[in-house]
Design an enzyme around this catalytic site. Structure first.
Site, PDB file in Angstrom:
ATOM      1  N   ALA A  15      33.349  34.768  41.128  1.00  0.00           N
ATOM      2  CA  ALA A  15      34.580  35.561  41.171  1.00  0.00           C
ATOM      3  C   ALA A  15      34.570  36.597  40.049  1.00  0.00           C
ATOM      4  O   ALA A  15      33.885  36.427  39.045  1.00  0.00           O
ATOM      5  CB  ALA A  15      35.803  34.652  41.040  1.00  0.00           C
ATOM      6  N   ASP A  16      35.327  37.662  40.258  1.00  0.00           N
ATOM      7  CA  ASP A  16      35.463  38.692  39.243  1.00  0.00           C
ATOM      8  C   ASP A  16      36.829  39.349  39.390  1.00  0.00           C
ATOM      9  O   ASP A  16      37.385  39.394  40.493  1.00  0.00           O
ATOM     10  CB  ASP A  16      34.357  39.747  39.361  1.00  0.00           C
ATOM     11  CG  ASP A  16      34.216  40.547  38.076  1.00  0.00           C
ATOM     12  OD1 ASP A  16      33.636  39.996  37.123  1.00  0.00           O
ATOM     13  OD2 ASP A  16      34.719  41.681  38.010  1.00  0.00           O
ATOM     14  N   THR A  17      37.354  39.839  38.289  1.00  0.00           N
ATOM     15  CA  THR A  17      38.668  40.489  38.272  1.00  0.00           C
ATOM     16  C   THR A  17      38.589  41.774  37.475  1.00  0.00           C
ATOM     17  O   THR A  17      37.930  41.821  36.434  1.00  0.00           O
ATOM     18  CB  THR A  17      39.726  39.548  37.633  1.00  0.00           C
ATOM     19  OG1 THR A  17      39.809  38.357  38.418  1.00  0.00           O
ATOM     20  CG2 THR A  17      41.095  40.197  37.573  1.00  0.00           C
TER      21      THR A  17
END
Length: 173
Positions: free
Chosen positions: A85-87
């Site tokens: 995941a990445d934000t």
């Protein structure tokens, strides 16, 4: 269909927030940090977070592939699920990077006050042998009310304290 009772969940992230959310959802999981040198080739924020999530999941997946005896997995009917995941945060279409220090964090908080900003999160998951792959992204549009300088400093300190309690002092700002 994945049987979660016999599936080892692996998070390709050391994000304290992601780990906390997984725990709150009742999942047991292991953390394997991705060592990938992230490369951005996309320009649309939702595509960027999916691209970076895929790179993290790929990196951890490939590490696992080189260390697992799959004949034993088939015998035991076990499987694993890798989640990357990445934000990113944007304001007026411009990507705001992760702050490197207190001053940058304070400046970032100040710049998003009284204005809408977007938080994009992407996630990619693989089952063992890449039999099943999913890619998702989510965007939240947020408005941070105007804060006094003292409140903004307090907000940065809260983030630092939160990261220290979660064992992620390396990301301290």
């Amino acid at each position: 269909m994945i049987n979660l009772d016999k599936t080892k969940i692996i998070i390709a992230s050391q994000s304290p927030r992601r780990c906390e959310l997984m725990k709150q959802a009742g999942f047991e999981f292991e953390i394997i940090k991705s060592e990938v040198d992230e490369k951005i080739t996309k320009s649309i924020p939702s595509d960027i977070v999916k691209e970076l999530s895929l790179q993290k999941a790929d990196d951890v997946f490939n590490k696992l592939m080189s260390h697992i005896d799959f004949s034993l997995m088939a015998f035991e009917d076990l499987s694993f699920l890798v989640i990357g995941a990445d934000t990113i945060v944007t304001k007026n279409g411009k990507i705001m990077g992760k702050p490197k220090n207190f001053e940058e964090a304070f400046s970032m908080i100040k710049s998003i006050q009284d204005a809408t900003h977007e938080v994009y999160t992407g996630a990619v998951s693989y089952t063992h042998l890449r039999a099943h792959e999913t890619r998702h992204d989510l965007v939240c549009r947020l408005l941070l009310e105007k804060k006094k300088k003292k409140e903004s400093i307090h907000l940065v300190n809260l983030v630092n304290d939160y990261q220290k309690r979660r064992g992620d002092a390396s990301r301290e700002v």
